[in-house]
Design an enzyme around this catalytic site. Structure first.
Site, PDB file in Angstrom:
ATOM      1  N   CYS A 143       0.825  -1.211   0.000  1.00 49.47           N
ATOM      2  CA  CYS A 143       0.000   0.000   0.000  1.00 49.47           C
ATOM      3  C   CYS A 143       0.859   1.260   0.000  1.00 49.47           C
ATOM      4  O   CYS A 143       1.903   1.308   0.646  1.00 49.47           O
ATOM      5  CB  CYS A 143      -0.891   0.038   1.249  1.00 49.47           C
ATOM      6  SG  CYS A 143      -2.293  -1.066   1.186  1.00 49.47           S
ATOM      7  N   VAL A 186      11.730   0.374   7.072  1.00 50.11           N
ATOM      8  CA  VAL A 186      12.154  -0.959   7.519  1.00 50.11           C
ATOM      9  C   VAL A 186      13.365  -0.854   8.448  1.00 50.11           C
ATOM     10  O   VAL A 186      13.924  -1.873   8.840  1.00 50.11           O
ATOM     11  CB  VAL A 186      12.486  -1.876   6.321  1.00 50.11           C
ATOM     12  CG1 VAL A 186      11.244  -2.120   5.485  1.00 50.11           C
ATOM     13  CG2 VAL A 186      13.603  -1.300   5.474  1.00 50.11           C
TER      14      VAL A 186
END
Length: 421
Positions: free
Chosen positions: A117, A124
């Site tokens: 999305c 991350v």
């Protein structure tokens, strides 16, 4: 590209079963890589992201065995490559979840930076820093995260999450299960899906305490064995169908779900005027034909109101009596659906991280475009109550998170059909 055509104005009424939770199934599938024997995962939802994860395993040399009920048996001992390639990873953020298990179990991993999305920045770096705290050597180059465990394997670590991260908590918890010594994760995510993953790891032999609190303690073990595990029900799918019933003034009973993990949403639905009754594994909502009252909502990490239900409540407020503010504190750029709802006549003002919604008695059907998974659900809900036909484009977003959405809505009486692209 497939489209949905919805003719609004039907009061939803009926019963449906809730699917397994995608946000639980994906980390649990990733965790099967930690086992040194075959593992069976039951109650998987039939969704594109799940299929992609299973395809990823196939690329690695693992041959999952799938039955017609979408239970899957995975034997990670047949793994041949430790690379998660970009062409699979690019469509699915959850692919980052194989990083921790592969480094912990096989000593190395190469995982493409993920897609999924388009909602704000979902870095991350917490995953990388957590693994580095356990001794992993990590380079990010050419769009790939390349990780190696130190000689002797990952070491237990004390790690504090600067921001609450569900996938970060899951990745480090999985890696810590096979690390040497004790790991303590502070400011950990408390979501039910994290607890479900912990319960699966425990079923394989992991030693984990405190899942569901903000401090999780993991004592690493030498091996994790075979297990059979049933994925928890999807609380966001549950909430979405309850809101759809509320918006149309209808009644719906959702079965095979868990009311205890949706309390913040149920309270807001009651505040909106819905009659809500619950049992051990079911929830019934009845609006008795009434129009909902507008409610104020502020998203925050579990057990507060979930960000994944925010868009649905904007749809509820759009046809409610009064004005309600929806404040989004988790992700930026999560009001993209508002501009599509304007096309249907919704009165919504966005100011920073707040959407001020003034209810209107009538929405009008219009051609609209889904922008992300939960936003697309809000467009479906608005279309169910709008006058005339609504055509929703780019519904591949919906298919990423909702199993058989048109069939389930048809069971509740909705006039909805899929048109192949």
């Amino acid at each position: 590209m497939d489209k949905l055509i919805i003719t609004g104005g039907v009061r939803l009424d009926g019963e449906i079963r809730i699917s397994g939770a995608k946000n639980s199934a994906l980390p649990i599938l990733a965790a099967t890589l930690l086992a040194d024997g075959p593992v069976t995962v039951q109650n998987l939802p039939h969704l594109h992201d799940i299929t992609t994860m299973i395809e990823l395993f196939g690329r690695m040399g693992i041959e999952p065995v799938i039955d017609e009920k979408l239970s899957v048996e995975i034997d990670p001992r047949t793994i041949k490559t430790l690379i998660a390639p970009y062409e699979l990873v690019k469509t699915m953020r959850a692919s980052i979840l194989v990083l921790g298990p592969m480094v912990a179990r096989f000593g190395e991993a190469e995982v493409a930076l993920p897609g999924g999305c388009a909602i704000g920045s979902r870095p991350v770096d917490l995953h990388i820093r957590g693994l580095e705290a356990m001794g992993a050597i990590i380079d990010v180059e050419g769009g790939y995260i390349k990780a190696k465990a130190p000689e002797g394997g990952l070491r237990g670590a004390h790690f504090f999450f600067d921001t609450v991260s569900v996938t970060g908590t899951e990745n480090i918890m999985m890696a810590a299960s096979l690390a040497n010594g004790r790991s303590v994760l502070e400011n950990a995510a408390r979501e039910p899906e994290v607890v479900d993953l912990a319960n699966f790891l425990i079923a394989m032999g992991a030693k984990i305490h405190g899942a569901g609190t903000d401090t999780i303690t993991i004592d690493g073990v030498k091996r994790l064995g075979s297990a059979t595990y049933k994925v928890m029900p999807d609380r966001i799918e549950t909430g979405t169908y309850l809101v759809a019933a509320a918006v149309t003034g209808g009644r719906v009973k959702v079965k095979d779900t868990d009311p205890t993990i949706l309390e913040a949403v149920l309270l807001k639905l009651q505040e909106a005027g819905a009659e809500v009754t619950t049992g051990e594994d079911w929830i019934e909502l009845n609006m008795h034909g009434k129009r909902p009252k507008a409610v104020n909502v502020r998203t925050a990490p579990y057990p507060a109101f979930p960000t994944d239900m925010q868009a649905q409540f904007i749809s509820l407020n759009a046809i409610a009596e009064g004005t309600g503010a929806v404040i989004e504190t988790i992700f930026e750029n999560r009001f993209m659906h508002v501009y599509e709802m304007h096309r249907m006549g919704a009165q919504i003002q966005v100011e920073g991280n707040t959407a001020i919604v003034t209810g209107t008695e009538v929405l009008k059907g219009a051609p609209v475009m889904a922008t992300d998974l939960r936003a697309s659900a809000s467009l479906v809900i608005s279309a169910l109550v709008a006058q005339g036909d609504t055509l929703i484009d780019r519904i591949y977003h919906i298919d990423r998170g909702y199993e058989c959405i048109e069939e389930k809505l048809q069971m509740l009486g909705a006039k909805i059909r899929r048109v192949p692209g």
